[in-house]
Design an enzyme around this catalytic site. Sequence first.
Site, PDB file in Angstrom:
ATOM      1  N   LYS A   1       0.818  -1.220   0.000  1.00 19.75           N
ATOM      2  CA  LYS A   1       0.000   0.000   0.000  1.00 19.75           C
ATOM      3  C   LYS A   1       0.851   1.268   0.000  1.00 19.75           C
ATOM      4  O   LYS A   1       0.385   2.330  -0.402  1.00 19.75           O
ATOM      5  CB  LYS A   1      -0.971  -0.021   1.175  1.00 19.75           C
ATOM      6  CG  LYS A   1      -2.057  -1.078   0.988  1.00 19.75           C
ATOM      7  CD  LYS A   1      -3.077  -1.087   2.109  1.00 19.75           C
ATOM      8  CE  LYS A   1      -4.203  -2.061   1.822  1.00 19.75           C
ATOM      9  NZ  LYS A   1      -3.792  -3.481   1.932  1.00 19.75           N
TER      10      LYS A   1
HETATM   11  C1  PLP Z   1      -4.390  -4.549   1.224  1.00 19.06           C
HETATM   12  C2  PLP Z   1      -3.648  -5.811   1.083  1.00 19.06           C
HETATM   13  C3  PLP Z   1      -4.031  -6.811   0.178  1.00 19.06           C
HETATM   14  C4  PLP Z   1      -5.277  -6.706  -0.661  1.00 19.06           C
HETATM   15  O1  PLP Z   1      -5.195  -5.721  -1.665  1.00 19.06           O
HETATM   16  P1  PLP Z   1      -6.523  -5.194  -2.384  1.00 19.06           P
HETATM   17  O2  PLP Z   1      -6.071  -4.059  -3.226  1.00 19.06           O
HETATM   18  O3  PLP Z   1      -7.445  -4.753  -1.281  1.00 19.06           O
HETATM   19  O4  PLP Z   1      -7.092  -6.309  -3.176  1.00 19.06           O
HETATM   20  C5  PLP Z   1      -3.233  -7.938   0.075  1.00 19.06           C
HETATM   21  N1  PLP Z   1      -2.131  -8.104   0.835  1.00 19.06           N
HETATM   22  C6  PLP Z   1      -1.737  -7.164   1.718  1.00 19.06           C
HETATM   23  C7  PLP Z   1      -0.535  -7.413   2.540  1.00 19.06           C
HETATM   24  C8  PLP Z   1      -2.461  -5.985   1.870  1.00 19.06           C
HETATM   25  O5  PLP Z   1      -2.060  -5.067   2.749  1.00 19.06           O
END
Ligand code: PLP
Length: 537
Positions: A113
């Site tokens: 993120k």
């Molecule tokens: C947020 C997250 C996901 C999922 O991603 P999306 O964009 O919500 O599908 C997967 N793995 C980790 C470690 C995350 O922080």
Amino acid sequence: MKYRSTRGQAKNYSFEETVMTGLSPDGGLFIPHHIPVLPANWRQKWSKLSFQELAVEILSLFIDESEMPRSDLEDLVQRSYATFRHDQVTPLAKIRDGLYVLELFHGPTFAFKDVALQFVGNLFEYFLERRNREDKSGKTHRLTVVGATSGDTGSAAIYGLRNKKNVSVFILHPKGRVSPIQEAQMTTVLDENVHNLSVEGTFDDCQDIVKNLFGNKEFNDRHHLGAVNSINWARILAQTVYYFNAYFSLLRELNIDPASSQAEEVNFNFSVPTGNFGDILAGYYAYRMGLPANKLIVATNENDILYRFFESSAYEKQTGADGNVKETLSPAMDILVSSNFERLLWYLARDAEVDGGKTEVAAADSSVNEKLCDEAGQTVATWMQQLKEVGSFKVNDAVVLNARKVFDSAMVTDKETLDTIREFFDKPGQASYVLDPHTSVGVTAAEQVTKRDQLLAYPKGKEIMICLATAHPAKFSEAVETALKSAPGFDFQKDVLPSEFHGLLDKERRVVPVERADPKLVIEVIERELRGEGIQF
Ligand SMILES: *Cc1c(COP(=O)(O)O)cnc(C)c1O
């Protein structure tokens, strides 16, 4: 480039309005009016660019120069990725012949993120500063970001927004229910504009409070609430960059000349650990722009609404155990519905308007047929209404068949997640690699799809799998230690823990306790903290 809502009631939004508004007023999500065309010879032109240079090329296809001069975009991108620990920003690592992980966890909070939120923080600051410069009325434009977290989003948002001018950030987390590392990551950020609210209650309570505040018009007008969840278009956009970057890394790894026809024909797939469908949606945009990926694999854990959609054409909230989300070893993917799936549904609905969904509407089409777009908006609005009223909706099988030309899906259990972590740590004859549980879901799904669809795995066949590594294993120590505790020679401190985490648990913290999960109380706390920052309202 202008933006429209997936529910058809808003269009012609500028990029700035799209980013600063977050959710469209009709309840839909913003998407670009059309998907841009890649420049001629993009492979040759882009193959040697750094991540940052590539980002500028791709982002500028979605952000008009009149909204942001190129030199400003370059500066913003440079600053956003200067915080990453790896000079390639998102390097590709080979873990087996034909199997790669795209490491997206080299940002400040060790999760993918960061790639989007480092950029979004700078965007907010940039647009606010410009509004304040241009507005001579003496009023200060500000943004109050409010979000709920069970761990990952909160820390990435805090690191993206810390110390940004004219932005205050409030992150609500359920007291005692966030992993110790994640709690420490959030609460040890001591910048004046960062406020961690530790709420007596569950994650759902926190999320309900945030929804309540966004629905409170008076509060919203007074404080200009901003959203950082992945409904924000800028997050999706920033993530398209690493799909292209991964492709160029792969060509280099395989010694393929980007100008050759081989570069077009290389047969590769992405497997994406999926929750709210933001990360994989960025891959879909890259694909529609012309990235020659074969398949995008939607990897889910046991919260598998997306997997079931691709199997059954029905999008249906789970009904077992009173419809609650299942707690799994990959908590960042524990969802009941996927907020960004609505964006894909819009494209599926529009393609269906043409010929029942047999073909994709010309992807890079700037002369889009507005009537078809409006009808797609109405279709999506109807589906969303059904989802709200009865908890499900069903699309024509042709729509799913069309989607399956690009997407494949697999569901992975906790046991399989642990098995795969073990398999890659100590498989004889192969370098050891520690997968985090989310990445493990992606790797497992890739293997399941290869077997199920009898794909010919590389190097004998041609199928290459690129699995998105969404978090560093140190963030999810419980799952990793459970998987590897009996592996000979495994030592969490030595094999997994990065030096940045040493001593983290003992650092000074700042947290504001909230004794009850009550929106009124949270409003009091937020306003008290804002006054503490010296903000008048
Ligand atoms: C947020 C997250 C996901 C999922 O991603 P999306 O964009 O919500 O599908 C997967 N793995 C980790 C470690 C995350 O922080």
